[in-house]
Motif scaffolding. Structure first.
Motif, short mmCIF file in Angstrom:
data_model
loop_
_atom_site.label_atom_id
_atom_site.label_comp_id
_atom_site.label_asym_id
_atom_site.label_seq_id
_atom_site.Cartn_x
_atom_site.Cartn_y
_atom_site.Cartn_z
N THR A 241 -64.52 68.90 79.52
CA THR A 241 -63.19 69.18 80.04
C THR A 241 -62.13 68.97 78.96
OG1 THR A 241 -62.67 66.91 80.73
CG2 THR A 241 -63.98 68.26 82.25
N ARG A 242 -60.91 69.32 79.28
CA ARG A 242 -59.80 69.16 78.33
C ARG A 242 -59.31 67.71 78.28
NH1 ARG A 242 -56.02 74.54 79.44
NH2 ARG A 242 -57.63 76.11 78.85
N ALA A 243 -59.93 66.85 79.06
CA ALA A 243 -59.50 65.44 79.06
C ALA A 243 -59.79 64.77 77.72
CB ALA A 243 -60.21 64.67 80.18
N VAL A 244 -60.79 65.28 77.00
CA VAL A 244 -61.10 64.77 75.66
C VAL A 244 -61.20 65.95 74.71
CG1 VAL A 244 -62.28 62.68 76.42
CG2 VAL A 244 -63.58 64.79 76.13
N GLU A 245 -60.84 65.71 73.45
CA GLU A 245 -60.88 66.79 72.46
C GLU A 245 -62.31 67.11 72.03
OE1 GLU A 245 -59.17 67.76 67.96
OE2 GLU A 245 -58.45 66.01 69.08
#
Length: 265
Positions: A241-245
């Protein structure tokens, strides 16, 4: 002497003669100093290791699963003495083993074409903790070997062995001079080379074939070099997800190895 009773199996390996004085803290040329129960115990059970000396507390010896040969060179010491033999704050667990480095393994020796046994190729992954963790995952999921370029990888060391938790002794580690040429040899041997990168369009599940696979991972931040990417048959990403790079390279390797292990063949 017995470590944990008569019923324990023998710890194998060739015990060498004692070398160096007590508390020297320096391994001789070509030596590796390992510490921690799992790393030391695995090395002692590895017949490919030439063992030179074991420094240990009595508690450390008692924690080993097996017995040492009667003539094995052991020197008892307290925990503070052992701490002087290893890196600062290294969790030696009462065991420090000096042994010869493992013999070289060559690429053609590990390319067996088994679709269930992928190769793991590391491009400029230099952190010994990450390489050790990847070795551990490679052992868990039955990888045939890890492959690194000599100039851009850590040496065999106690840090790698401790992070690998015994896997350094069971997973072949192939060091090559030219990683691009090694990837070409993998292709010639029938391996589908998949480079893991966040900018890929396809996910790893979409890119995985049914045959032999070589997973290619680059260092955190820089990722794979362009020339290494160019030597891959496909690029793929993990569906995070976009929660982490991005993921730590050792975590990414573990997930990729799981994906290979669970794909339909």
């Amino acid at each position: 002497m017995m470590a944990k009773g008569e019923r324990k199996r023998a710890l194998k390996g060739r015990a060498g003669r004692m070398k160096g004085g007590r508390g020297s803290g320096r391994a001789s040329t070509g030596s590796v100093r390992l510490w921690g129960r799992h790393a030391v115990e695995a090395a002692l059970k590895n017949p490919a290791r030439q063992h030179r000396k074991l420094w240990a507390t009595r508690e450390g010896i008692g924690s080993l699963d097996g017995e040492l040969p009667a003539d094995f060179p052991v020197e008892y010491a307290d925990a503070a003495d052992l701490a002087r033999l290893v890196a600062r704050d290294a969790p030696h667990q009462g065991l420090v083993l000096e042994c010869a480095a493992l013999e070289d393994v060559f690429l053609d020796e590990v390319m067996d074409g088994d679709a269930a046994r992928p190769l793991v190729v590391l491009d400029q992954v230099t952190d010994p903790h990450n390489v050790g963790a990847i070795l551990r995952s490679a052992a868990a999921f039955g990888a045939a070997a890890i492959v690194t370029q000599d100039r851009h990888a850590p040496p065999e060391s106690g840090v790698v062995a401790k992070s690998a938790s015994g896997a350094l002794e069971v997973v072949p580690w192939v060091r090559v001079v030219n990683l691009s040429r090694a990837l070409e040899e993998m292709a010639e041997a029938g391996y589908w080379r998949i480079g893991l990168t966040g900018h890929a369009e396809a996910t790893l599940a979409e890119a995985l074939p049914t045959g032999p696979v070589a997973l290619v991972l680059g260092a955190e931040g820089a990722g794979m070099r362009l020339n290494i990417e160019a030597h891959c048959d496909a690029l793929a990403k993990l569906p995070i997800t976009r929660a982490v790079e991005s993921l730590n390279v050792s975590n990414a390797a573990a997930i990729a190895l799981y994906a290979v292990a669970t794909r339909p063949i």
